[in-house]
Design a protein around this motif. Structure first.
Motif, PDB file in Angstrom:
ATOM      1  N   PRO A  34       0.809  -1.219   0.000  1.00 55.25           N
ATOM      2  CA  PRO A  34       0.000   0.000   0.000  1.00 55.25           C
ATOM      3  C   PRO A  34       0.842   1.269   0.000  1.00 55.25           C
ATOM      4  O   PRO A  34       0.435   2.286  -0.587  1.00 55.25           O
ATOM      5  N   ALA A  35       2.023   1.246   0.635  1.00 55.27           N
ATOM      6  CA  ALA A  35       2.886   2.435   0.632  1.00 55.27           C
ATOM      7  C   ALA A  35       3.361   2.753  -0.779  1.00 55.27           C
ATOM      8  O   ALA A  35       3.363   3.923  -1.199  1.00 55.27           O
ATOM      9  N   VAL A  36       3.763   1.722  -1.527  1.00 55.17           N
ATOM     10  CA  VAL A  36       4.200   1.940  -2.910  1.00 55.17           C
ATOM     11  C   VAL A  36       3.070   2.509  -3.747  1.00 55.17           C
ATOM     12  O   VAL A  36       3.262   3.445  -4.541  1.00 55.17           O
ATOM     13  N   LEU A  37       1.866   1.979  -3.570  1.00 58.32           N
ATOM     14  CA  LEU A  37       0.722   2.465  -4.340  1.00 58.32           C
ATOM     15  C   LEU A  37       0.433   3.928  -4.026  1.00 58.32           C
ATOM     16  O   LEU A  37       0.169   4.734  -4.937  1.00 58.32           O
ATOM     17  N   LEU A  38       0.498   4.306  -2.743  1.00 58.18           N
ATOM     18  CA  LEU A  38       0.254   5.700  -2.368  1.00 58.18           C
ATOM     19  C   LEU A  38       1.304   6.625  -2.979  1.00 58.18           C
ATOM     20  O   LEU A  38       0.974   7.694  -3.505  1.00 58.18           O
ATOM     21  N   VAL A  39       2.570   6.215  -2.897  1.00 56.93           N
ATOM     22  CA  VAL A  39       3.644   7.056  -3.436  1.00 56.93           C
ATOM     23  C   VAL A  39       3.498   7.215  -4.947  1.00 56.93           C
ATOM     24  O   VAL A  39       3.673   8.321  -5.487  1.00 56.93           O
ATOM     25  N   LEU A  40       3.178   6.135  -5.645  1.00 55.52           N
ATOM     26  CA  LEU A  40       3.001   6.222  -7.096  1.00 55.52           C
ATOM     27  C   LEU A  40       1.836   7.131  -7.452  1.00 55.52           C
ATOM     28  O   LEU A  40       1.933   7.958  -8.379  1.00 55.52           O
ATOM     29  N   LEU A  41       0.723   7.026  -6.726  1.00 59.80           N
ATOM     30  CA  LEU A  41      -0.437   7.872  -7.006  1.00 59.80           C
ATOM     31  C   LEU A  41      -0.116   9.348  -6.789  1.00 59.80           C
ATOM     32  O   LEU A  41      -0.454  10.199  -7.611  1.00 59.80           O
ATOM     33  N   LEU A  42       0.556   9.651  -5.688  1.00 58.39           N
ATOM     34  CA  LEU A  42       0.871  11.042  -5.375  1.00 58.39           C
ATOM     35  C   LEU A  42       1.967  11.598  -6.280  1.00 58.39           C
ATOM     36  O   LEU A  42       2.024  12.804  -6.521  1.00 58.39           O
ATOM     37  N   SER A  43       2.846  10.732  -6.771  1.00 57.20           N
ATOM     38  CA  SER A  43       3.920  11.197  -7.651  1.00 57.20           C
ATOM     39  C   SER A  43       3.422  11.488  -9.060  1.00 57.20           C
ATOM     40  O   SER A  43       3.984  12.334  -9.761  1.00 57.20           O
ATOM     41  N   MET A  44       2.365  10.805  -9.464  1.00 54.96           N
ATOM     42  CA  MET A  44       1.889  10.955 -10.835  1.00 54.96           C
ATOM     43  C   MET A  44       0.703  11.887 -10.955  1.00 54.96           C
ATOM     44  O   MET A  44       0.454  12.457 -12.005  1.00 54.96           O
ATOM     45  N   ASN A  45      -0.060  12.034  -9.868  1.00 51.72           N
ATOM     46  CA  ASN A  45      -1.255  12.877  -9.922  1.00 51.72           C
ATOM     47  C   ASN A  45      -1.211  13.924  -8.828  1.00 51.72           C
ATOM     48  O   ASN A  45      -0.912  13.590  -7.680  1.00 51.72           O
ATOM     49  N   PRO A  46      -1.508  15.171  -9.127  1.00 54.77           N
ATOM     50  CA  PRO A  46      -1.612  16.175  -8.067  1.00 54.77           C
ATOM     51  C   PRO A  46      -2.824  15.907  -7.200  1.00 54.77           C
ATOM     52  O   PRO A  46      -3.786  15.278  -7.626  1.00 54.77           O
ATOM     53  N   VAL A  47      -2.738  16.372  -5.941  1.00 54.08           N
ATOM     54  CA  VAL A  47      -3.855  16.180  -5.015  1.00 54.08           C
ATOM     55  C   VAL A  47      -5.095  16.877  -5.555  1.00 54.08           C
ATOM     56  O   VAL A  47      -5.072  18.053  -5.925  1.00 54.08           O
ATOM     57  N   GLY A  48      -6.195  16.140  -5.605  1.00 52.72           N
ATOM     58  CA  GLY A  48      -7.439  16.719  -6.100  1.00 52.72           C
ATOM     59  C   GLY A  48      -7.586  16.639  -7.606  1.00 52.72           C
ATOM     60  O   GLY A  48      -8.599  17.025  -8.163  1.00 52.72           O
ATOM     61  N   GLY A  49      -6.568  16.126  -8.333  1.00 51.21           N
ATOM     62  CA  GLY A  49      -6.636  16.036  -9.778  1.00 51.21           C
ATOM     63  C   GLY A  49      -6.795  14.610 -10.224  1.00 51.21           C
ATOM     64  O   GLY A  49      -6.752  13.666  -9.449  1.00 51.21           O
ATOM     65  N   GLY A  50      -6.942  14.421 -11.555  1.00 50.21           N
ATOM     66  CA  GLY A  50      -7.046  13.069 -12.090  1.00 50.21           C
ATOM     67  C   GLY A  50      -8.396  12.458 -11.784  1.00 50.21           C
ATOM     68  O   GLY A  50      -9.440  13.094 -11.879  1.00 50.21           O
ATOM     69  N   HIS A  51      -8.399  11.187 -11.386  1.00 50.90           N
ATOM     70  CA  HIS A  51      -9.627  10.457 -11.117  1.00 50.90           C
ATOM     71  C   HIS A  51     -10.213  10.851  -9.759  1.00 50.90           C
ATOM     72  O   HIS A  51      -9.500  11.331  -8.880  1.00 50.90           O
ATOM     73  N   PRO A  52     -11.513  10.639  -9.563  1.00 48.93           N
ATOM     74  CA  PRO A  52     -12.104  10.901  -8.245  1.00 48.93           C
ATOM     75  C   PRO A  52     -11.539   9.966  -7.194  1.00 48.93           C
ATOM     76  O   PRO A  52     -11.018   8.892  -7.509  1.00 48.93           O
ATOM     77  N   TRP A  53     -11.688  10.372  -5.923  1.00 52.90           N
ATOM     78  CA  TRP A  53     -11.060   9.623  -4.838  1.00 52.90           C
ATOM     79  C   TRP A  53     -11.554   8.185  -4.741  1.00 52.90           C
ATOM     80  O   TRP A  53     -10.789   7.261  -4.446  1.00 52.90           O
ATOM     81  N   TRP A  54     -12.853   7.981  -5.013  1.00 50.57           N
ATOM     82  CA  TRP A  54     -13.388   6.626  -4.886  1.00 50.57           C
ATOM     83  C   TRP A  54     -12.805   5.688  -5.936  1.00 50.57           C
ATOM     84  O   TRP A  54     -12.648   4.489  -5.690  1.00 50.57           O
ATOM     85  N   TYR A  55     -12.456   6.255  -7.109  1.00 50.14           N
ATOM     86  CA  TYR A  55     -11.821   5.442  -8.138  1.00 50.14           C
ATOM     87  C   TYR A  55     -10.444   4.977  -7.679  1.00 50.14           C
ATOM     88  O   TYR A  55     -10.071   3.808  -7.861  1.00 50.14           O
ATOM     89  N   GLU A  56      -9.676   5.888  -7.063  1.00 52.30           N
ATOM     90  CA  GLU A  56      -8.343   5.534  -6.575  1.00 52.30           C
ATOM     91  C   GLU A  56      -8.438   4.482  -5.466  1.00 52.30           C
ATOM     92  O   GLU A  56      -7.605   3.569  -5.385  1.00 52.30           O
ATOM     93  N   VAL A  57      -9.455   4.605  -4.603  1.00 50.39           N
ATOM     94  CA  VAL A  57      -9.646   3.612  -3.536  1.00 50.39           C
ATOM     95  C   VAL A  57      -9.927   2.237  -4.125  1.00 50.39           C
ATOM     96  O   VAL A  57      -9.375   1.213  -3.676  1.00 50.39           O
ATOM     97  N   LEU A  58     -10.769   2.186  -5.152  1.00 53.13           N
ATOM     98  CA  LEU A  58     -11.076   0.911  -5.787  1.00 53.13           C
ATOM     99  C   LEU A  58      -9.838   0.315  -6.464  1.00 53.13           C
ATOM    100  O   LEU A  58      -9.633  -0.902  -6.431  1.00 53.13           O
ATOM    101  N   VAL A  59      -9.016   1.168  -7.072  1.00 52.97           N
ATOM    102  CA  VAL A  59      -7.795   0.684  -7.721  1.00 52.97           C
ATOM    103  C   VAL A  59      -6.858   0.064  -6.694  1.00 52.97           C
ATOM    104  O   VAL A  59      -6.299  -1.025  -6.899  1.00 52.97           O
ATOM    105  N   VAL A  60      -6.670   0.753  -5.567  1.00 52.04           N
ATOM    106  CA  VAL A  60      -5.792   0.236  -4.516  1.00 52.04           C
ATOM    107  C   VAL A  60      -6.339  -1.082  -3.967  1.00 52.04           C
ATOM    108  O   VAL A  60      -5.587  -2.048  -3.758  1.00 52.04           O
TER     109      VAL A  60
END
Length: 501
Positions: free
Chosen positions: A162-188
């Motif tokens: 989960p730490a790697v997934l969080l770092v990759l998400l934050l490194s590639m997408n700005p906070v509040g940008g990209g997909h909605p939060w629920w989509y990111e939760v489902l991906v993780v």
């Protein structure tokens, strides 16, 4: 070209041999050996011998490869009998605990260091994972209850994902940008679930294949077992799942199977993990720039205090309380959340992605790991004694390459009789070990001898015990019981079970 290769081989051999010798030195000095490896890397770098190494992408790739081997070894050596009771709390620590720790550290550095939200949350995500190499190398030297050790080792084996997934998400997408939060939760959620399932399938398939393969050489079995854990990572990555979780799950399944030449497999994995740790920490030390580290000292201390005093205790409280983990055990779990190579490797992800402020993030994490690993790693033993969570007479497995033990499906255990243990004064026949377990050798004052039923144990004795697989757990419980209550342990209803308080 030939001269360059030969020089590289010469330097590599010298570094490995010096690092191996440093393990004994660091043990005598009470320092984590992993810090010695970092120091070797720094000494070889731009401020030492002058090796100029700045390839962040190569460091990230090789770092991930080293983590695969380290996590695989942790899974292979994890015993399911000890892992099963703590699976719930370890999984919660590795998921909910990672999220809580990331959020608390992110908020703290946002407020104190005046960073933007994306970078602040990256600080939290990078530091949210405990380090498998640091935990495995440090805890296995201490006498702790199996439940505590299993909780910390399982957490460190699972929370990288989960730490790697969080770092990759934050490194590639700005906070509040990209997909909605629920989509990111489902991906993780998908990546973790799929990674665990893939690891289990690879482990079960590998277990079935190794039992029936009849390979022509015993040396091929360790290679095949480690290769299967790497296959689990690759299969997980191809399926866009968590490869690190797949590695750990596959390792647990394979390590708890009755495979041919199991002891050889464990010994090979242990040696390979040591080599991976040495290479990883030396490489990270090479990448560091000592000239910049002074500016990172204050931010590192601020971030480290937020992590150790706020984030880690809160994540343990939220994760462990529902499982009725006692206050003393929770306190030790909080203090034993060691950080090591994993946060530094994760810090190379935003660095290679070109995230603004990532260079300072790498320097801060590097300094923080050095300072707090030294402080926490060096104080785990006294903290355990103060919190009274020590287990003075735990039998530990010795990994030996012994064909007779393989054929008899037996394990070799070592036990020491320290001060305060009620094993002192007990005769061997009063241990009443289960049939299938026997004390085969006693080492006293540097002299070994074969004991008899009337041999009386003394403080400082080291015992060598052979136990079949069927009675090993029962033998360990009996030894714990006698250590706590003496020869009349059963009269006090003491059966050597792990304690939660």
């Amino acid at each position: 070209m030939s001269d360059r290769v030969e020089f590289a081989l010469l330097m590599g051999a010298i570094v490995v041999l010096v690092a191996v010798g440093a393990v004994r030195l660091s043990t005598r000095l009470g320092l984590p050996s992993l810090l010695v490896y970092l120091a070797i890397g720094v000494a070889l770098g731009e401020s030492g011998l002058g090796i100029d190494f700045e390839d962040v992408e190569l460091t990230r790739v090789l770092g991930f490869c080293a983590l695969i081997v380290i996590i695989a070894e942790g899974g292979l050596t994890a015993r399911w009998g000890q892992l099963r009771p703590v699976l719930g709390v370890s999984t919660t620590l590795a998921t909910l605990g990672v999220l809580a720790s990331s959020a608390v550290v992110g908020i703290a550095v946002y407020l104190v260091l005046d960073l933007d939200w994306r970078l602040a949350l990256l600080y939290g995500a990078v530091l949210s994972s405990t380090d498998a190499a640091a935990v495995f190398a440090t805890l296995r030297r201490l006498r702790l209850p199996p439940r505590l050790v299993a909780t910390l080792e399982a957490e460190s084996g699972m929370n990288d994902a989960p730490a790697v997934l969080l770092v990759l998400l934050l490194s590639m997408n700005p906070v509040g940008g990209g997909h909605p939060w629920w989509y990111e939760v489902l991906v993780v959620a998908y990546e973790l679930a799929a990674g665990g399932a893939i690891g289990y399938l690879v482990g079960v398939g590998g277990r079935w294949g190794l039992r029936r393969a009849a390979l022509p050489s015993a040396g091929l079995y360790p290679i095949a077992a480690v290769g299967l854990t790497v296959l689990a990572y690759a299969a997980g990555a191809v399926a866009h799942a968590s490869g690190f979780l797949a590695v750990y799950v596959a390792g647990v399944v394979l390590g708890n199977a009755r495979l041919p030449h199991r002891q050889a497999i464990l010994g090979f994995a242990d040696g390979l993990a040591w080599l991976a740790q040495i290479g990883l920490f030396v490489l990270l030390g090479l990448l560091a720039s000592p000239a910049r580290l002074g500016d990172a000292l204050v931010p590192a201390i601020v971030t480290g205090l937020a992590l150790v005093l706020l984030a880690r205790p809160l994540s343990v409280l939220l994760s462990a309380t529902p499982f009725r983990i006692g206050a003393r055990d929770q306190a030790f779990l909080s203090w034993a959340g060691l950080r090591g190579a994993v946060p530094i490797v994760l810090a190379t992800v935003p660095l290679s992605a070109g995230v603004e402020g990532a260079t300072q993030l790498f320097d801060v994490v590097f300094v923080l790991v050095v300072i707090f690993t030294l402080v926490q790693g060096g104080t785990l033993a006294p903290v355990a004694r103060v919190l009274r969570v020590t287990a003075p007479a735990e039998a530990t497995e010795i990994h030996v390459d012994s064909a007779p033990l393989e054929r008899m499906r037996a394990d070799l255990l070592q036990l020491e009789v320290p001060d305060g243990s009620r094993l002192a004064g007990v005769h061997l026949d009063e241990l009443r070990l289960p049939v299938g377990a026997a004390v085969t050798l006693v080492l006293r004052d540097g002299v070994g001898f074969v004991p008899g039923p009337d041999t009386r144990l003394k403080v400082g004795d080291s015992l060598l015990i052979v136990a079949t697989a069927q009675v090993r757990d029962a033998a360990e419980r009996r030894l714990r019981a006698v250590s706590r209550r003496g020869r009349l342990a059963r009269w006090f209803y003491e059966y050597g079970d792990d304690r939660d308080d």
